[in-house]
Motif scaffolding. Structure first.
Motif, PDB file in Angstrom:
ATOM      1  N   ARG A  10     -40.588  31.197  12.904  1.00 51.69           N
ATOM      2  CA  ARG A  10     -40.252  31.104  11.477  1.00 51.69           C
ATOM      3  C   ARG A  10     -41.075  30.027  10.793  1.00 51.69           C
ATOM      4  O   ARG A  10     -41.479  30.186   9.629  1.00 51.69           O
ATOM      5  N   TYR A  33     -38.232  30.124  20.443  1.00 53.35           N
ATOM      6  CA  TYR A  33     -39.289  31.002  19.939  1.00 53.35           C
ATOM      7  C   TYR A  33     -39.044  31.371  18.481  1.00 53.35           C
ATOM      8  O   TYR A  33     -39.955  31.308  17.641  1.00 53.35           O
ATOM      9  N   GLY A  34     -37.809  31.748  18.160  1.00 57.67           N
ATOM     10  CA  GLY A  34     -37.492  32.118  16.784  1.00 57.67           C
ATOM     11  C   GLY A  34     -37.673  30.967  15.824  1.00 57.67           C
ATOM     12  O   GLY A  34     -38.168  31.147  14.699  1.00 57.67           O
ATOM     13  N   ARG A  54     -44.624  31.645  21.011  1.00 55.14           N
ATOM     14  CA  ARG A  54     -44.962  31.682  19.583  1.00 55.14           C
ATOM     15  C   ARG A  54     -46.464  31.595  19.384  1.00 55.14           C
ATOM     16  O   ARG A  54     -47.050  32.340  18.588  1.00 55.14           O
TER      17      ARG A  54
END
Length: 249
Positions: free
Chosen positions: A15, A10-11, A106
């Protein structure tokens, strides 16, 4: 480990989205154009629904945002397969479910953010709706994004080129939009069209959000909308996970 892996994926993809601010804002352009140029045409028209014309149009535009945005999310998988990203992920110990959940979470985050921008613009143009109803609408956008993004990624894993993916998605999204009453209530049309629209799951979602926008929460459309949204999300994530596992993504 599943939560840890999901947070990592997800991160990574969040980003990527934050680095592309133009694409982040461009995604809300089509519903915003409908709001600006189509919304004023409905003012003071008898739409056969409770509430103002804005309380009819904006819920449909919110779900339209999720419908078109999430349905085309699979394009990124096709690009990643061409660049070898999927092959590199295949040799990692990351959970296959996490690879899907990280992506769709996301997508849900991005589309809810765009939905907030759309509602703010609608408020400036005259929309009046209870805060609880607005928040419920965001919840439906999130669930719709999770379900359609999961199915979109699953389809993209089975296809190799954007030329085959795009027409397949268009063939599914356009009839869904027209038969779900996203722009105008289907009760305005002939009886046979209204009956046919009940075969579309998105019809129940938009009816539920419209009820929420006029402050009606304990209604049959709300119950049906919640059941359909949760059921569709569960089914879509299950299908997407199975495809990711068998494809070795």
């Amino acid at each position: 480990m599943l939560l840890h892996d999901t947070a990592l994926v997800y991160g990574r993809y969040l980003r990527q989205s934050l680095r592309s601010r133009f694409a982040l804002l461009f995604g809300v352009l089509m519903p915003l154009l409908y709001l600006l140029f189509f919304g004023p045409l409905l003012t003071d028209l008898p739409l056969g629904e409770r509430g103002s014309s804005w309380q009819v149009l904006v819920p449909g535009l919110l779900l339209q945002l999720g419908l078109f945005g999430a349905s085309f999310a699979g394009f990124s998988i096709i690009i990643e397969k061409g660049q070898g990203v999927v092959e590199r992920m295949r040799v990692t110990p990351v959970s296959r479910l996490a690879l899907l959940l990280g992506r769709v979470l996301r997508d849900a985050t991005v589309f809810v953010f765009q939905a907030v921008l759309l509602v703010l613009a609608a408020l400036a143009m005259g929309l009046r709706a209870p805060l609880a109803g607005v928040l419920i609408g965001f919840g439906f956008v999130a669930l719709l994004s999770l379900s359609l993004a999961s199915l979109s990624y699953a389809l993209a894993m089975k296809l190799d080129t954007p030329q085959s993916f795009g027409p397949a998605i268009n063939a599914l999204t356009m009839p869904s939009m027209l038969l779900s009453g996203l722009m105008l209530p289907m009760t305005l049309g002939p009886a046979w069209l209204d009956i046919l629209s009940h075969l579309m799951p998105f019809r129940y979602l938009v009816d539920a959000v419209r009820d929420a926008y006029v402050g009606s929460y304990a209604t049959a459309p709300m119950l049906y909308g919640v059941l359909v949204a949760v059921g569709l999300t569960t089914l879509a994530v299950t299908v997407g996970t199975r495809v990711f596992r068998t494809a070795g993504a």
